[in-house]
Design a protein around this motif. Structure first.
Motif: not given
Length: 498
Positions: A319, A452-453, A455-457, A459-460
């Motif tokens: 976060e 998408n999941c 890519r978000e993972q 990026a995190a």
């Protein structure tokens, strides 16, 4: 026979001298009093020569500021009533009698710090035929000494021993120093203190209580501390412990020992600080080694606080906000190269690819998705009639009507009925095309969701990795900063020893 007669003659001579010594003793002290100053003219001052020999330094109590020393004190004066003609007493020129028989000057140690006020030992005095009296007496003295511990353990002290008459003023007794310095020929070396000198000086002081002058002789004992014991037992352990503090930045953040190492080093230095404080007087002058301890403890406290701050950066979760641009450019690009901080598989010869360069499929994701959808739709249509691509458009135009009719017919008859203008073959073809298209759309949506999941993972993970690298670069930076600080502090403290 001649050799046998020599001892007999000697005993006879000694026996004769013994008789004359008794006769001399009776003649001298027949009308003598040791209560009055033995001078013929009471208006004249009696000269007393003082000589002090330093035999041993027993103890130096820095906390109570007391010097304990073993001295040999020699006092020489002339007694006007203790004279004789040596020819009248068979050439007897000296006699030795207890010192309590004769008058003695009341010379005492002015800065005496002994709680029992013990004086000199009651030894004999040597009286010459001309009235000269020499009194040698050993004494263990406790004198007050102003101790300056500003440069402990590399300090030097000056302790004064002031001797003077307690009741006689300068008009009655004049004290002279035999030598310009104390006698150090029989000095026993001390393991802690080195004696550099013992100069003597005569002073004439007029005190507030009396108008007469009071002379005294002050011996200044110049001492230098032997610092080897303190270097090996207090200083070197502190230096070695201090070099452990910057290594806390080198520990991996996931080890969980970074903060505990700093706290342990801080507690160890606190113990050494207490050892020094117990032996030093509670004065405003902080010892040099105490200043070193305080500076080192302050540095370790700062390093522990910075370690906590860096660990918060290291453990930033998914976060967390992205690393600022200035931090990416200054910390991740420049400082990481200066302090040789690289990721796994990365080296200074093979830099990792720039973050802006990504595969071409990801750059034109939308176009690739459209091409993929078109290809799947064409493939679904070609399975029925490869030569009529126009059928796909008809299927797309009648999709809603087909879904509505098919669902209602399924509810009534339990199976699909044949409707439309194309007959049985045309209805079956439209059904196959619609079913293929619906299935591919659901598959694409699932694939897109998973992409998408992912890519978000990614990026995190990238943000977390960047913050971890920022924390690692800051660890290396502060490690070298604190290493330099500890080195210069140790050089300064060792420079005092040299």
């Amino acid at each position: 026979m001649g050799c046998e007669m020599v001892p007999a003659v000697r005993w006879a001579v000694q026996g004769a001298q013994g008789k004359f010594a008794y006769k001399l003793m009776n003649d001298l002290f027949a009308n003598y009093s040791n209560a009055l100053r033995p001078v013929e003219d009471m208006d004249k001052a009696m000269n007393v020569t003082l000589q002090v020999t330093l035999s041993q330094i027993i103890d130096m109590d820095e906390r109570n500021q007391i010097l304990m020393a073993y001295l040999w004190i020699r006092q020489v004066w002339f007694d006007a009533y203790l004279r004789w003609n040596k020819d009248d007493y068979d050439g007897l020129d000296t006699i030795r009698i207890p010192s309590s028989y004769v008058w003695r000057p009341d010379i005492v140690l002015y800065n005496n710090a002994d709680d029992q006020f013990t004086g000199s030992m009651e030894t004999n005095v040597v009286i010459r035929f001309d009235g000269q009296i020499m009194w040698d007496s050993p004494a263990i003295t406790k004198s007050s000494c102003k101790v300056d511990v500003s440069f402990f353990p590399f300090d030097a002290q000056q302790c004064r021993l002031t001797f003077g008459s307690w009741t006689y003023n300068g008009n009655q007794i004049d004290i002279l120093n035999h030598l310009d310095t104390g006698d150090l020929t029989d000095f026993v070396e001390n393991v802690e203190w080195e004696v550099l000198g013992m100069p003597a000086k005569k002073n004439v002081i007029t005190y507030g209580c009396c108008s007469e002058p009071y002379p005294d002789v002050t011996y200044t004992l110049i001492l230098k501390r032997r610092a080897s014991f303190y270097i090996f037992n207090l200083l070197l352990p502190c230096v070695m412990i201090s070099f452990l503090a910057p290594l806390g930045f080198y520990l991996p953040a996931d080890s969980g020992e970074k903060v505990s190492l700093g706290v342990t080093v801080l507690l160890a230095l606190t113990v050494f600080q207490l050892l020094v404080a117990e032996s030093m007087p509670p004065s405003e002058n902080v010892p040099l080694i105490g200043k070193y301890y305080i500076a080192t403890m302050t540095m370790i406290t700062a390093s522990t606080a910075l370690t906590i701050f860096i660990m918060n950066i290291h453990h930033c979760g998914p976060e967390a906000k992205p690393v600022p641009k200035w931090a990416k450019k200054f910390i991740l690009q420049y400082m990481s190269r200066i302090f040789f901080v690289y990721e796994v598989g990365e080296s200074c010869r093979r830099p990792k690819p720039e973050p802006g360069k990504v595969p071409k499929v990801q750059e034109i994701n939308g176009q690739a998705k459209r091409k993929e959808t078109t290809a799947i739709s064409n493939k679904c249509a070609e399975n029925d009639d490869p030569k009529s691509p126009q059928k796909m458009e008809d299927v797309l135009g009648h999709e809603n009507a087909f879904k509505k009719d098919a669902s209602s017919e399924w509810k009534e008859n339990g199976k699909y009925s044949e409707k439309g203008g194309g007959g049985n073959e045309s209805g079956h073809s439209e059904c196959s095309k619609a079913h293929c298209l619906c299935h591919n759309e659901r598959l694409l949506k699932n694939i897109e969701y998973m992409a998408n999941c992912f890519r978000e993972q990614k990026a995190a993970q990238k943000r977390t990795g960047e913050w971890k690298k920022v924390a690692k670069v800051m660890d290396r930076f502060f490690m070298w900063v604190f290493f330099i600080m500890v080195f210069f502090m140790s050089v300064l403290i060792m420079g005092k020893a040299i």
